[in-house]
Design a protein around this motif. Structure first.
Motif, PDB file in Angstrom:
ATOM      1  N   ASN A   1       1.100  -1.309   0.180  1.00  6.13           N
ATOM      2  CA  ASN A   1      -0.071  -0.028  -0.218  1.00  6.13           C
ATOM      3  C   ASN A   1       0.971   1.235   0.487  1.00  6.13           C
ATOM      4  OD1 ASN A   1      -1.941  -1.879   1.790  1.00  6.13           O
ATOM      5  ND2 ASN A   1      -2.906  -0.724   0.840  1.00  6.13           N
ATOM      6  N   PHE A   2       1.974   1.405   0.759  1.00  9.42           N
ATOM      7  CA  PHE A   2       2.706   2.446   0.598  1.00  9.42           C
ATOM      8  C   PHE A   2       3.499   2.608  -0.460  1.00  9.42           C
ATOM      9  CE2 PHE A   2       7.085   3.558   1.854  1.00  9.42           C
ATOM     10  CZ  PHE A   2       6.619   5.120   2.688  1.00  9.42           C
ATOM     11  N   LEU A   3       3.880   1.957  -0.848  1.00 11.44           N
ATOM     12  CA  LEU A   3       4.056   2.397  -2.685  1.00 11.44           C
ATOM     13  C   LEU A   3       3.492   2.476  -3.619  1.00 11.44           C
ATOM     14  CD1 LEU A   3       7.067   0.841  -4.346  1.00 11.44           C
ATOM     15  CD2 LEU A   3       5.614  -0.904  -4.760  1.00 11.44           C
ATOM     16  N   TYR A   4       1.931   2.552  -3.282  1.00  8.47           N
ATOM     17  CA  TYR A   4       0.828   2.727  -4.281  1.00  8.47           C
ATOM     18  C   TYR A   4       0.954   4.383  -3.741  1.00  8.47           C
ATOM     19  CZ  TYR A   4      -1.024  -1.436  -6.263  1.00  8.47           C
ATOM     20  OH  TYR A   4      -1.101  -2.575  -6.108  1.00  8.47           O
ATOM     21  N   PHE A   5       1.147   4.448  -2.199  1.00 10.66           N
ATOM     22  CA  PHE A   5       0.840   5.809  -1.138  1.00 10.66           C
ATOM     23  C   PHE A   5       2.208   7.005  -2.252  1.00 10.66           C
ATOM     24  CE2 PHE A   5       2.614   8.536   2.010  1.00 10.66           C
ATOM     25  CZ  PHE A   5       1.424   9.390   1.964  1.00 10.66           C
TER      26      PHE A   5
ATOM     27  N   PHE B   1      -8.278  12.281 -13.567  1.00 12.42           N
ATOM     28  CA  PHE B   1      -8.702  12.175 -12.786  1.00 12.42           C
ATOM     29  C   PHE B   1      -8.409  13.624 -11.391  1.00 12.42           C
ATOM     30  CE2 PHE B   1     -10.668  11.700  -8.462  1.00 12.42           C
ATOM     31  CZ  PHE B   1     -12.373  12.577  -8.533  1.00 12.42           C
ATOM     32  N   HIS B   2      -7.238  13.234 -11.215  1.00 12.59           N
ATOM     33  CA  HIS B   2      -5.939  14.313 -10.158  1.00 12.59           C
ATOM     34  C   HIS B   2      -5.875  15.640 -10.898  1.00 12.59           C
ATOM     35  CE1 HIS B   2      -4.346  10.754  -7.817  1.00 12.59           C
ATOM     36  NE2 HIS B   2      -6.072  10.734  -7.955  1.00 12.59           N
ATOM     37  N   ILE B   3      -5.470  15.521 -12.070  1.00 11.28           N
ATOM     38  CA  ILE B   3      -5.584  16.659 -13.080  1.00 11.28           C
ATOM     39  C   ILE B   3      -6.852  17.025 -13.202  1.00 11.28           C
ATOM     40  CG2 ILE B   3      -4.860  17.366 -15.862  1.00 11.28           C
ATOM     41  CD1 ILE B   3      -2.757  15.150 -15.748  1.00 11.28           C
TER      42      ILE B   3
ATOM     43  N   MET C   1      -6.467  17.012  -2.691  1.00 10.50           N
ATOM     44  CA  MET C   1      -5.712  15.749  -2.951  1.00 10.50           C
ATOM     45  C   MET C   1      -5.239  14.263  -2.207  1.00 10.50           C
ATOM     46  SD  MET C   1      -6.400  14.563  -6.102  1.00 10.50           S
ATOM     47  CE  MET C   1      -6.709  15.660  -6.769  1.00 10.50           C
ATOM     48  N   LEU C   2      -4.350  14.866  -1.324  1.00  9.10           N
ATOM     49  CA  LEU C   2      -3.385  14.250  -0.725  1.00  9.10           C
ATOM     50  C   LEU C   2      -4.609  13.457   0.371  1.00  9.10           C
ATOM     51  CD1 LEU C   2      -0.940  16.958   0.579  1.00  9.10           C
ATOM     52  CD2 LEU C   2      -0.510  14.966  -0.836  1.00  9.10           C
ATOM     53  N   PHE C   3      -5.553  14.068   1.154  1.00  8.31           N
ATOM     54  CA  PHE C   3      -6.531  12.652   1.618  1.00  8.31           C
ATOM     55  C   PHE C   3      -6.641  12.431   1.133  1.00  8.31           C
ATOM     56  CE2 PHE C   3     -10.677  11.998   2.263  1.00  8.31           C
ATOM     57  CZ  PHE C   3     -10.250  11.670   3.675  1.00  8.31           C
ATOM     58  N   LEU C   4      -7.378  12.577  -0.541  1.00  7.78           N
ATOM     59  CA  LEU C   4      -8.074  11.194  -1.878  1.00  7.78           C
ATOM     60  C   LEU C   4      -6.769  10.158  -2.407  1.00  7.78           C
ATOM     61  CD1 LEU C   4      -9.841  13.166  -3.579  1.00  7.78           C
ATOM     62  CD2 LEU C   4     -10.421  11.404  -2.111  1.00  7.78           C
ATOM     63  N   ASN C   5      -5.716  10.616  -1.947  1.00  7.48           N
ATOM     64  CA  ASN C   5      -4.237   9.868  -2.392  1.00  7.48           C
ATOM     65  C   ASN C   5      -4.247   8.712  -0.905  1.00  7.48           C
ATOM     66  OD1 ASN C   5      -1.737   8.611  -3.155  1.00  7.48           O
ATOM     67  ND2 ASN C   5      -0.523  10.437  -2.701  1.00  7.48           N
ATOM     68  N   LEU C   6      -4.164   9.569   0.176  1.00  4.45           N
ATOM     69  CA  LEU C   6      -3.836   8.970   1.208  1.00  4.45           C
ATOM     70  C   LEU C   6      -5.173   7.677   1.072  1.00  4.45           C
ATOM     71  CD1 LEU C   6      -1.854   8.069   4.050  1.00  4.45           C
ATOM     72  CD2 LEU C   6      -4.020  10.122   5.151  1.00  4.45           C
ATOM     73  N   ARG C   7      -6.153   8.071   1.591  1.00  2.00           N
ATOM     74  CA  ARG C   7      -7.183   7.393   1.802  1.00  2.00           C
ATOM     75  C   ARG C   7      -7.316   6.401   0.420  1.00  2.00           C
ATOM     76  NH1 ARG C   7     -12.581   6.664  -0.708  1.00  2.00           N
ATOM     77  NH2 ARG C   7     -11.095   7.042  -1.985  1.00  2.00           N
ATOM     78  N   GLY C   8      -7.074   6.245  -1.187  1.00  5.46           N
ATOM     79  CA  GLY C   8      -7.388   5.144  -2.374  1.00  5.46           C
ATOM     80  C   GLY C   8      -6.152   4.386  -1.934  1.00  5.46           C
ATOM     81  N   ALA C   9      -5.226   4.790  -1.451  1.00  6.91           N
ATOM     82  CA  ALA C   9      -3.918   4.020  -1.658  1.00  6.91           C
ATOM     83  C   ALA C   9      -4.003   3.070  -0.639  1.00  6.91           C
ATOM     84  CB  ALA C   9      -2.205   5.411  -0.896  1.00  6.91           C
ATOM     85  N   LEU C  10      -4.625   3.337   0.642  1.00  6.83           N
ATOM     86  CA  LEU C  10      -4.525   2.156   1.492  1.00  6.83           C
ATOM     87  C   LEU C  10      -6.048   1.327   1.352  1.00  6.83           C
ATOM     88  CD1 LEU C  10      -4.124   4.358   5.313  1.00  6.83           C
ATOM     89  CD2 LEU C  10      -2.489   2.474   3.776  1.00  6.83           C
ATOM     90  N   GLN C  11      -7.274   2.134   0.517  1.00 10.78           N
ATOM     91  CA  GLN C  11      -7.718   1.678   0.331  1.00 10.78           C
ATOM     92  C   GLN C  11      -7.940   0.366  -1.592  1.00 10.78           C
ATOM     93  OE1 GLN C  11     -11.331   3.921   0.126  1.00 10.78           O
ATOM     94  NE2 GLN C  11     -11.525   3.367   3.044  1.00 10.78           N
TER      95      GLN C  11
ATOM     96  N   TRP D   1      -3.375  13.399   9.917  1.00 11.11           N
ATOM     97  CA  TRP D   1      -2.894  14.678  10.431  1.00 11.11           C
ATOM     98  C   TRP D   1      -1.791  14.722   9.816  1.00 11.11           C
ATOM     99  CZ3 TRP D   1       0.049  15.071  15.239  1.00 11.11           C
ATOM    100  CH2 TRP D   1       0.102  15.538  15.631  1.00 11.11           C
ATOM    101  N   VAL D   2      -0.577  13.169   9.315  1.00 16.87           N
ATOM    102  CA  VAL D   2       0.290  13.833   9.954  1.00 16.87           C
ATOM    103  C   VAL D   2       0.742  14.636   8.756  1.00 16.87           C
ATOM    104  CG1 VAL D   2       2.617  12.430  10.079  1.00 16.87           C
ATOM    105  CG2 VAL D   2       0.730  11.320  11.199  1.00 16.87           C
ATOM    106  N   GLN D   3       0.494  13.861   7.907  1.00 17.72           N
ATOM    107  CA  GLN D   3       0.534  13.916   6.130  1.00 17.72           C
ATOM    108  C   GLN D   3       0.168  16.240   6.294  1.00 17.72           C
ATOM    109  OE1 GLN D   3      -0.527  12.203   2.132  1.00 17.72           O
ATOM    110  NE2 GLN D   3      -1.878  12.636   2.783  1.00 17.72           N
ATOM    111  N   LYS D   4      -0.902  15.917   6.628  1.00 16.59           N
ATOM    112  CA  LYS D   4      -1.438  18.051   7.284  1.00 16.59           C
ATOM    113  C   LYS D   4      -0.120  18.759   8.024  1.00 16.59           C
ATOM    114  CE  LYS D   4      -6.254  17.984   7.147  1.00 16.59           C
ATOM    115  NZ  LYS D   4      -7.365  18.392   7.529  1.00 16.59           N
ATOM    116  N   ASN D   5      -0.137  18.509   8.615  1.00 18.67           N
ATOM    117  CA  ASN D   5       1.528  18.822   9.402  1.00 18.67           C
ATOM    118  C   ASN D   5       3.020  18.603   8.930  1.00 18.67           C
ATOM    119  OD1 ASN D   5       0.401  19.327  12.756  1.00 18.67           O
ATOM    120  ND2 ASN D   5      -0.443  17.356  12.630  1.00 18.67           N
TER     121      ASN D   5
END
Lengths: 445, 294
Positions: free
Chosen positions: B74-78, B173-175, B219-229, B282-286
């Motif tokens: 998952n981390f690789l996707y992220f 989609f991101h673009i 986008m950062l949130f969507l990326n995180l959520r998408g990568a983990l799911q 939360w970490v990512q936002k910081n």
């Protein structure tokens, strides 16, 4: 003042609309549960007929259209003998989806009247199934006794089949090959075809994991000459040591996989991709009796060149040849179900009505599970048994204890097969399995 | 006045009643049920759900090597998707310019996202096929036979193949999202910057990026959520194989529930996933300084 009035009016209008819509929603539900006047009339009509012939609808849950394909339709067949009974088929794509649906229905207490089961599902669903021991079909069944659950016959197999190595006779003739009689001869034949460089010796489709089942799932039972090997392994704390049949079988499999006779990238293609290559780009394919239609499709007008032989899992040609015999697609009904009696009657009819049962076995190209009814199979399948001293090993999918340990250890033979094909060390795999098995066994009742 | 207040409340309650009810029934209740099941050893079948406390959570952290391997995937996707975000912003800036045929390119870029995910995954399993696979054929045409790999069966390559499919599908989609954000920037600000002598790079850093901060955050949130799911791509193309080499957290959860009949542990994994998304976000936002007020 005007604005307040307008607001007041709007409030009343909206509130009424919302409430009405909620009531309408609830009202529809009430209608379905309480039955419409029309339904009541039908119900009343049916009640008056009870004495003569009650209209019954039986639900049958199946996967992959097993009872409604290749010009066979169980609904129409049963309608001929029981016009008052309607079989309502619910079909699911495959056994995986079927098992999930059954679990959900069991939890929701909405079991179908009749359902089919794979052997490995008997441990889970056999306990809630009705006793079928008193049926004529149970007495005439070849396999019913072998698959008892808690001492009771709760499900009856509708088909039996064997596993084969399917091959193209023309390719074998091209390389002057004869049907291999031992494991070493089998590997040698594959290596000869590989050396020719024209064909993939054995088509695998390993990307899907499951196509390695003739080796990774069945060979331990064949080496042990014991269809209930999984159950024995459930009692053994270290079943993966070199002196045990599982290890010995996997050593033979490792020998085959190490010969690299499945093409350049056996894990890069799925079964759908390789099955179309049978007979043209690939010389052999290991699969069950069910593969016949696919083999014929792949070979087209050269279908007469399709040959079969039994996977030669033996070291010496003088030994008896163990071969997996699968009893499959067990018909069953839930204990205490609303239509239990009618469902039992259907199961009995399905397996004892010679005309119907022969039509079914012919459509599915499977062997009969009944002592008194014979089913004719295609000649290319019959030839696998010619001149071979065969010992059928009736495969048992594993009891509850085995399945519990399997779940705890995440023991998946097909996945192990993939790992072996990707070059993982056999001894390392077996050592890890021994460790996790022993640990899981100590915590599983 | 009092009557107006009452009417307002009545209207408010009437409007909110159904959405809140739906939320309670379909979101809050299942989540609480999931939390409850995560403390049991339920097999998805038995009528009794035996409570085992935090055992599932302990096992998940300390005794589930294969799940950690899945998380690594998952981390690789992220990380690869994250690395592509600057490129996606640049692509959006280019597409935002008034060049000829841009409408066509915008449609082309968005197209992969519209196509059904399973169909995309299925098509790519043929694309990577070792026999007659399009990728290998292209490499052969370009005389790059040496680059040919076992794209889906080599454990050290397979995840990169799958991430490339994910990039192909989601980058468009991101673009388009970035593009929408760019179009919302008032032109006079850009024109003022041009007049002040800001070059394209400075405009990107000091005007465009701060203006689309909200979309970057999304986008950062969507990326995180998408990568983990991530589920459909590995599920259809490799089923997590060979072995468990390309398995992901969502795939492991499904297998835990339906293959290994451990709904208790699968629920634990579900709860952990929610927690991971919250914490990592939360970490990512910081890290990226996107917290409110910054």
């Amino acid at each position: 003042m005007k604005r307040t009035k307008l607001f007041k009016g709007l409030t009343i209008f909206c509130s009424i609309t919302m409430l009405i819509s909620s009531f309408v929603g609830c009202g529809k539900n009430a209608e379905t549960t309480e039955a419409t006047p029309d339904t009541k009339e039908v119900a009343a009509g049916a009640e008056s007929k009870v004495e003569t012939e009650e209209e019954i609808t039986l639900t049958l849950l199946q996967w992959d259209n097993i009872f409604t394909k290749n010009n066979y339709d169980v609904v129409a067949e049963y309608k001929k003998v029981k016009p008052n009974v309607t079989i309502e088929i619910e079909n699911l794509k495959d056994t995986g989806e079927f098992e999930q649906a059954m679990k959900i229905r069991k939890t929701a207490n909405q079991m179908p009247d009749i359902f089919a089961l794979k052997p490995y599902m008997l441990a889970d669903f056999g306990t809630i199934a009705a006793d079928l021991s008193d049926l004529e079909a149970a007495r005439d069944s070849i396999y019913a006794e072998t698959f008892k659950v808690d001492g009771k016959i709760v499900a009856l197999p509708t088909q039996a089949f064997n596993e084969f190595v399917w091959y193209n006779k023309e390719i074998f003739a091209e390389y002057n090959l004869e049907v291999p009689k031992t494991w070493d001869e089998f590997i040698k034949a594959a290596e000869t075809i590989k050396a020719g460089g024209k064909y993939i010796p054995i088509l695998m489709g390993g990307k899907d994991a499951w196509p390695d089942y003739p080796f990774n799932e069945f060979m331990p039972s064949l080496v042990a000459n014991d269809g209930t090997l999984w159950n024995k392994m459930a009692e053994d704390p270290q079943p993966f040591t070199p002196d045990k049949p599982f290890y010995q079988a996997y050593q033979m499999i490792d020998q085959l996989y190490s010969a690299e006779v499945f093409g350049t990238d056996p894990l890069g293609m799925g079964f759908d991709q390789v099955k179309a290559m049978f007979g043209t780009k690939g010389a052999m394919l290991c699969a069950g009796q069910w593969f016949l239609a696919d083999a014929q499709k792949a070979m087209g007008d050269k279908s007469d060149k399709i040959g079969t032989f039994l996977l030669p899992v033996r070291k010496d040609a003088s030994e008896k040849l163990n071969t997996i015999t699968m009893a499959d697609t067990f018909l069953s009904t839930a204990q205490g179900g609303k239509n239990e009696a009618a469902a039992k009657e259907f199961i009995n009819w399905f397996l004892t009505d010679a005309a119907n049962y022969q039509a079914f076995t012919k459509a599915m190209n499977v062997n009969s599970t009944m002592k008194s009814i014979e089913a004719g199979v295609e000649p290319c399948i019959a030839e696998a048994f010619e001149g071979v001293d065969v010992n059928p090993v009736i495969y048992d999918g594993g009891n509850k204890k085995f399945q519990a340990i399997q779940a705890a250890t995440k023991f998946d033979v097909k996945q192990i097969g993939q790992e072996m094909m990707s070059g993982k060390d056999l001894d390392e795999l077996m050592n890890n399995l021994n460790k996790s098995w022993q640990e899981a066994q100590s915590t599983t009742k | 006045m009092n009557s107006l207040k009452t009417q307002k409340n009545v209207l408010l309650i009437t409007f909110l009643f159904i959405p809140v009810l739906l939320l309670l029934v379909f979101v809050v209740y299942p989540t609480l049920k999931l939390l409850q099941t995560s403390f049991t050893s339920w097999d998805g079948f038995s009528e009794v759900q035996q409570i085992i406390g935090f055992k599932n959570y302990k096992d998940l952290i300390f005794n589930s090597k294969e799940i950690w391997v899945s998380l690594k995937n998952n981390f690789l996707y992220f990380i690869i998707h994250l690395g592509f975000i600057p490129l996606e912003i640049i692509a959006a800036v280019i597409l935002n310019s008034k060049l000829r045929g841009m409408k066509f390119f915008k449609s082309v870029v968005f197209m992969p996202y519209i196509i059904n995910g399973v169909a995309v995954a299925y098509a790519f399993s043929f694309f990577f096929s070792p026999v007659n696979g399009a990728l290998n054929e292209i490499l052969k045409m370009l005389s790059l036979e040496g680059w040919i790999q076992n794209w889906l069966s080599n454990p050290s390559v397979v995840n990169y193949s799958l991430v490339s499919v994910s990039l192909w599908r989601y980058s468009g989609f991101h673009i388009v999202l970035f593009l929408a954000a760019l179009q919302s920037i008032p032109e006079d600000i850009i024109e003022a910057a041009v007049v002040d002598g800001a070059n394209a790079f400075k405009r990107l850093i000091f005007i465009i990026l701060p203006s689309i901060k909200i979309v970057v955050e999304l986008m950062l949130f969507l990326n995180l959520r998408g990568a983990l799911q991530v589920f459909d791509i590995p599920f259809v193309i490799t089923q997590g194989g060979p072995g468990t080499a390309s398995s992901t957290f969502a795939l492991s959860t499904i297998q835990m529930a339906f293959k290994y009949k451990n709904f208790g542990m699968a629920s634990t994994m579900g709860i952990s996933l929610i927690m991971m998304i919250v914490v990592f976000n939360w970490v990512q936002k910081n890290i990226f300084g996107l917290k409110e007020g910054k």
